[in-house]
Scaffold this motif. Structure first.
Motif, short mmCIF file in Angstrom:
data_model
loop_
_atom_site.label_atom_id
_atom_site.label_comp_id
_atom_site.label_asym_id
_atom_site.label_seq_id
_atom_site.Cartn_x
_atom_site.Cartn_y
_atom_site.Cartn_z
N GLY A 8 -96.49 74.07 5.53
CA GLY A 8 -95.65 75.14 5.01
C GLY A 8 -95.71 75.36 3.51
O GLY A 8 -94.87 76.05 2.96
N VAL A 9 -96.71 74.79 2.82
CA VAL A 9 -96.82 74.94 1.38
C VAL A 9 -97.98 75.87 1.06
O VAL A 9 -99.06 75.74 1.61
CB VAL A 9 -97.03 73.58 0.69
N MET A 15 -95.75 72.97 -7.61
CA MET A 15 -94.41 72.79 -7.04
C MET A 15 -93.30 72.88 -8.08
O MET A 15 -92.23 73.38 -7.81
CB MET A 15 -94.32 71.43 -6.34
N GLN A 26 -87.52 78.17 -4.97
CA GLN A 26 -88.28 77.59 -3.87
C GLN A 26 -89.74 78.04 -3.88
O GLN A 26 -90.30 78.46 -2.88
CB GLN A 26 -87.62 77.92 -2.52
N CYS A 28 -93.67 78.02 -3.73
CA CYS A 28 -94.67 77.32 -2.92
C CYS A 28 -94.31 77.19 -1.45
O CYS A 28 -95.18 76.93 -0.62
CB CYS A 28 -95.00 75.93 -3.46
N TRP A 29 -93.04 77.33 -1.11
CA TRP A 29 -92.65 77.23 0.30
C TRP A 29 -92.88 78.58 0.96
O TRP A 29 -92.58 79.62 0.38
CB TRP A 29 -91.19 76.82 0.41
N LYS A 30 -93.39 78.57 2.20
CA LYS A 30 -93.74 79.84 2.85
C LYS A 30 -92.52 80.71 3.11
O LYS A 30 -92.65 81.93 3.27
CB LYS A 30 -94.49 79.59 4.16
N GLY A 32 -89.97 80.74 0.91
CA GLY A 32 -89.29 80.79 -0.38
C GLY A 32 -89.19 82.19 -0.94
O GLY A 32 -89.50 83.19 -0.29
N PRO A 94 -85.96 73.80 2.20
CA PRO A 94 -87.40 73.70 2.45
C PRO A 94 -87.83 72.27 2.76
O PRO A 94 -87.39 71.32 2.11
CB PRO A 94 -88.01 74.17 1.13
N THR A 95 -88.69 72.14 3.75
CA THR A 95 -89.21 70.83 4.12
C THR A 95 -90.72 70.90 4.27
O THR A 95 -91.31 71.98 4.39
CB THR A 95 -88.61 70.34 5.45
N THR A 96 -91.37 69.75 4.26
CA THR A 96 -92.80 69.65 4.47
C THR A 96 -93.08 68.43 5.33
O THR A 96 -92.23 67.54 5.44
CB THR A 96 -93.56 69.53 3.13
N LEU A 106 -88.73 69.55 0.32
CA LEU A 106 -89.49 70.04 -0.82
C LEU A 106 -88.57 70.20 -2.03
O LEU A 106 -88.93 69.87 -3.16
CB LEU A 106 -90.14 71.39 -0.50
#
Length: 246
Positions: A8-9, A15, A26, A28-30, A32, A94-96, A106
């Motif tokens: 998801g980045v 970052m 946020q 870089c997060w898809k 965001g 946001p998580t990865t 994230l």
């Protein structure tokens, strides 16, 4: 265009590029927000924003949510009644996926909104703000099924920005067979494209809305965002026309 990895980045994104507000934006997060201070390598020349009709997006989001308030409490809540969900708060963190396959945050910022319409408005506001600092090419998902419209918007805009043209006009890439079609790998069949066009024209998502739901959503959608997209409000009588044609 930048790829989005399975975790998801967005590729090539720094970052912590905007230290004064990285959590809130946020980067870089898809899922965001767009912001001119988000740093990429190489640097962003133009931002292509593809936006879905808010009415269709809300129905899709209800079916496959990424917000904590819906997704985080178990699969049963994914089937939450659409009308109830429309009027419920949403929140995202946001998580990865780490190398050990564990889910890691994230950013610490918890993005909360009074309802999903407010979330859509917030994302749109970020796109409009970014357009004040970056060249922005705005697309609606419906535009992807109309090559002349794509050429008139994306093609001419990117040419004006100095991008080299691989073909004289925008065209779809070569199609794959139905058994080879895989959108995650960028492989599409002509049949899948035709199915998507049919879905876009028939608008089956309209059946999810009651008159009360439409009134609720219409009262909360930001007029400036709709005007920027060139999308009008869906009124009750229009909904009935869609149902009859469907």
């Amino acid at each position: 265009a930048r790829s989005v990895a399975a975790h998801g980045v967005v590729a090539g994104c720094e970052m912590r590029g905007d230290q004064d507000g990285a959590d809130r934006r946020q980067c870089c997060w898809k899922h965001g927000y767009a912001h001119a201070s988000c740093q990429y390598n190489p640097a962003v020349t133009a931002l292509v924003v593809v936006v879905r009709d808010p009415y269709a997006w809300l129905v899709s989001m209800n079916k496959a949510p990424y917000d904590l308030a819906t997704k985080g409490v178990g699969s049963a809540n994914k089937r939450q009644n659409f009308s109830t969900w429309l009027r419920s708060p949403v929140a995202t963190v946001p998580t990865t996926v780490a190398a050990d396959h564990s889910v890691q945050p994230l950013y610490a910022f918890r993005d909360e909104h009074s309802d999903p319409v407010a979330l859509w408005n917030a994302k749109m506001a970020s796109y409009m703000a970014a357009a004040e600092a970056l060249p922005v090419v705005l697309l609606r998902t419906s535009d992807l099924y109309n090559l002349p419209r794509l050429e008139a918007t994306v093609g001419r805009r990117l040419s004006a920005l100095g991008f080299a043209r691989a073909t004289p006009t925008i065209a779809y890439p070569p199609f794959f067979g139905d058994n080879e079609s895989n959108p995650w790998a960028g492989r599409f069949s002509r049949a899948k494209l035709e199915d998507a066009i049919s879905h876009e024209r028939s608008k089956p998502w309209v059946h999810a809305y009651s008159r009360e739901d439409l009134a609720y959503v219409n009262a909360r959608l930001d007029s400036a965002h709709l005007s920027w997209l060139g999308i009008g409000r869906l009124e009750a009588h229009n909904r009935m026309v869609y149902e009859q044609n469907g």
